[in-house]
Design a protein around this motif. Structure first.
Motif, mmCIF file in Angstrom:
data_model
loop_
_atom_site.group_PDB
_atom_site.id
_atom_site.type_symbol
_atom_site.label_atom_id
_atom_site.label_comp_id
_atom_site.label_asym_id
_atom_site.label_seq_id
_atom_site.Cartn_x
_atom_site.Cartn_y
_atom_site.Cartn_z
ATOM 1 N N LYS A 1 0.850 -1.191 0.000
ATOM 2 C CA LYS A 1 0.000 0.000 0.000
ATOM 3 C C LYS A 1 0.887 1.242 0.000
ATOM 4 C CE LYS A 1 -3.985 2.006 2.213
ATOM 5 N NZ LYS A 1 -5.070 1.767 3.150
ATOM 6 N N GLY A 2 0.551 2.187 -0.863
ATOM 7 C CA GLY A 2 1.333 3.413 -0.962
ATOM 8 C C GLY A 2 2.504 3.307 -1.919
ATOM 9 N N ARG A 3 2.749 2.128 -2.452
ATOM 10 C CA ARG A 3 3.829 1.939 -3.432
ATOM 11 C C ARG A 3 3.257 2.074 -4.837
ATOM 12 N NH1 ARG A 3 8.694 0.108 -1.285
ATOM 13 N NH2 ARG A 3 8.523 0.220 0.957
ATOM 14 N N LEU A 4 4.100 2.469 -5.786
ATOM 15 C CA LEU A 4 3.663 2.672 -7.170
ATOM 16 C C LEU A 4 4.492 1.793 -8.097
ATOM 17 C CD1 LEU A 4 1.833 4.182 -9.141
ATOM 18 C CD2 LEU A 4 3.497 6.061 -9.136
ATOM 19 N N ILE A 5 3.802 0.940 -8.840
ATOM 20 C CA ILE A 5 4.450 0.014 -9.779
ATOM 21 C C ILE A 5 4.027 0.384 -11.187
ATOM 22 C CG2 ILE A 5 4.619 -2.400 -10.523
ATOM 23 C CD1 ILE A 5 4.049 -3.190 -7.578
ATOM 24 N N LEU A 6 5.011 0.541 -12.066
ATOM 25 C CA LEU A 6 4.732 0.797 -13.482
ATOM 26 C C LEU A 6 4.828 -0.519 -14.241
ATOM 27 C CD1 LEU A 6 4.286 2.556 -16.003
ATOM 28 C CD2 LEU A 6 6.762 2.996 -16.016
ATOM 29 N N VAL A 7 3.740 -0.897 -14.890
ATOM 30 C CA VAL A 7 3.715 -2.092 -15.740
ATOM 31 C C VAL A 7 3.792 -1.627 -17.184
ATOM 32 C CG1 VAL A 7 2.409 -4.124 -16.455
ATOM 33 C CG2 VAL A 7 2.359 -3.394 -14.051
ATOM 34 N N VAL A 8 4.875 -1.998 -17.859
ATOM 35 C CA VAL A 8 5.073 -1.613 -19.257
ATOM 36 C C VAL A 8 4.809 -2.851 -20.097
ATOM 37 C CG1 VAL A 8 6.613 -0.524 -20.918
ATOM 38 C CG2 VAL A 8 6.858 -0.015 -18.468
ATOM 39 N N LEU B 1 7.964 -3.025 -14.142
ATOM 40 C CA LEU B 1 7.902 -4.345 -14.780
ATOM 41 C C LEU B 1 7.910 -4.075 -16.273
ATOM 42 C CD1 LEU B 1 5.108 -5.987 -12.579
ATOM 43 C CD2 LEU B 1 7.574 -5.843 -12.161
ATOM 44 N N MET B 2 9.027 -4.361 -16.933
ATOM 45 C CA MET B 2 9.274 -3.919 -18.307
ATOM 46 C C MET B 2 9.277 -5.081 -19.294
ATOM 47 S SD MET B 2 10.205 -1.203 -20.230
ATOM 48 C CE MET B 2 11.021 0.013 -19.205
ATOM 49 N N ASP B 3 8.282 -5.097 -20.176
ATOM 50 C CA ASP B 3 8.320 -6.032 -21.295
ATOM 51 C C ASP B 3 9.478 -5.601 -22.193
ATOM 52 O OD1 ASP B 3 7.629 -8.065 -23.054
ATOM 53 O OD2 ASP B 3 6.056 -6.914 -24.030
ATOM 54 N N ILE C 1 12.481 -4.659 -13.690
ATOM 55 C CA ILE C 1 12.416 -6.112 -13.886
ATOM 56 C C ILE C 1 11.991 -6.374 -15.322
ATOM 57 C CG2 ILE C 1 11.279 -8.247 -13.160
ATOM 58 C CD1 ILE C 1 10.897 -6.893 -10.369
ATOM 59 N N ALA C 2 12.895 -6.941 -16.108
ATOM 60 C CA ALA C 2 12.609 -7.233 -17.511
ATOM 61 C C ALA C 2 11.824 -8.533 -17.623
ATOM 62 C CB ALA C 2 13.910 -7.346 -18.300
ATOM 63 N N GLN C 3 10.863 -8.547 -18.545
ATOM 64 C CA GLN C 3 10.088 -9.762 -18.774
ATOM 65 C C GLN C 3 9.848 -9.922 -20.270
ATOM 66 O OE1 GLN C 3 6.240 -9.408 -16.961
ATOM 67 N NE2 GLN C 3 6.161 -7.217 -17.276
ATOM 68 N N THR C 4 9.884 -11.166 -20.722
ATOM 69 C CA THR C 4 9.646 -11.417 -22.136
ATOM 70 C C THR C 4 9.183 -12.842 -22.377
ATOM 71 O OG1 THR C 4 10.584 -11.302 -24.358
ATOM 72 C CG2 THR C 4 12.036 -12.095 -22.626
ATOM 73 N N ALA C 5 8.373 -12.992 -23.402
ATOM 74 C CA ALA C 5 7.952 -14.324 -23.849
ATOM 75 C C ALA C 5 9.002 -14.906 -24.790
ATOM 76 C CB ALA C 5 6.600 -14.235 -24.553
ATOM 77 N N PHE C 6 9.976 -14.090 -25.163
ATOM 78 C CA PHE C 6 10.992 -14.503 -26.131
ATOM 79 C C PHE C 6 12.346 -14.650 -25.454
ATOM 80 C CE2 PHE C 6 7.662 -12.033 -28.112
ATOM 81 C CZ PHE C 6 7.240 -12.878 -29.111
ATOM 82 N N ALA C 7 12.353 -15.307 -24.303
ATOM 83 C CA ALA C 7 13.565 -15.411 -23.483
ATOM 84 C C ALA C 7 14.740 -16.005 -24.250
ATOM 85 C CB ALA C 7 13.280 -16.229 -22.228
ATOM 86 N N CYS D 1 17.538 -5.056 -13.308
ATOM 87 C CA CYS D 1 18.076 -5.761 -12.145
ATOM 88 C C CYS D 1 17.624 -7.218 -12.084
ATOM 89 C CB CYS D 1 17.703 -5.030 -10.869
ATOM 90 S SG CYS D 1 15.942 -4.771 -10.675
ATOM 91 N N GLU D 2 16.566 -7.561 -12.824
ATOM 92 C CA GLU D 2 16.039 -8.929 -12.840
ATOM 93 C C GLU D 2 15.540 -9.246 -14.236
ATOM 94 O OE1 GLU D 2 16.210 -10.899 -10.210
ATOM 95 O OE2 GLU D 2 16.543 -9.448 -8.604
ATOM 96 N N PHE D 3 15.402 -10.548 -14.504
ATOM 97 C CA PHE D 3 14.898 -11.029 -15.795
ATOM 98 C C PHE D 3 13.969 -12.195 -15.520
ATOM 99 C CE2 PHE D 3 15.213 -13.895 -19.451
ATOM 100 C CZ PHE D 3 14.955 -13.023 -20.503
ATOM 101 N N ILE D 4 12.766 -12.136 -16.070
ATOM 102 C CA ILE D 4 11.807 -13.215 -15.875
ATOM 103 C C ILE D 4 11.164 -13.557 -17.218
ATOM 104 C CG2 ILE D 4 9.930 -11.643 -15.239
ATOM 105 C CD1 ILE D 4 9.003 -13.793 -13.219
#
Length: 131
Positions: A9-16, A60-62, A87-93, A107-110
């Motif tokens: 609560k009170g935190r802000l997350i950007l989902v790209v 959270l960065m696509d 945090i990088a994320q991709t379906a094309f790992a 800093c992370e990759f998922i």
């Protein structure tokens, strides 16, 4: 769904994320945490939002995005927010070398499909778990 509910609560997350279904999944995943969520559908918008909202706590960065890909967007964001966890994320790992992702400043990759608990644990590394 996750077994442990985080309290952000009170935190802000950007989902790209340019894919609406993937964004909706992450939005539903984050709802129980009480975090505020912003959405950018491309890398250019992500950079703009990070400038507009310096209170963003994590991104959270696509990687595959229109207009500006996620790695280039991360590089731009880190020029003015060097401490912002991305945090990088991709379906094309398989197409991306993790070293390239980390060299861009992430800093992370998922890999997608993202598992709920795995994503929450990654975010927890940067936001903790307020009680």
């Amino acid at each position: 769904m996750p077994q442990t509910v985080m309290n952000w609560k009170g935190r802000l997350i950007l989902v790209v994320e340019d894919d609406r279904m993937n964004y909706n999944y992450l939005d539903i995943l984050l709802k129980p945490t009480q975090a505020n969520v912003l959405h950018a559908e491309n890398g250019v918008k992500a950079v703009e939002l990070c400038k507009q909202f310096p209170e963003i706590n994590v991104v959270l960065m696509d990687i595959r995005l229109p207009l500006l890909n996620g790695l280039d967007a991360a590089r731009e964001i880190l020029c003015f927010r060097s401490d912002l966890p991305i945090i990088a994320q991709t379906a094309f790992a398989a197409e991306y070398d993790q070293n390239e992702v980390f060299a861009a400043g992430c800093c992370e990759f998922i890999a997608k499909p993202v598992r709920a608990n795995e994503m929450l644990e990654l975010i927890k590394k940067y936001l903790g778990n307020q009680v």
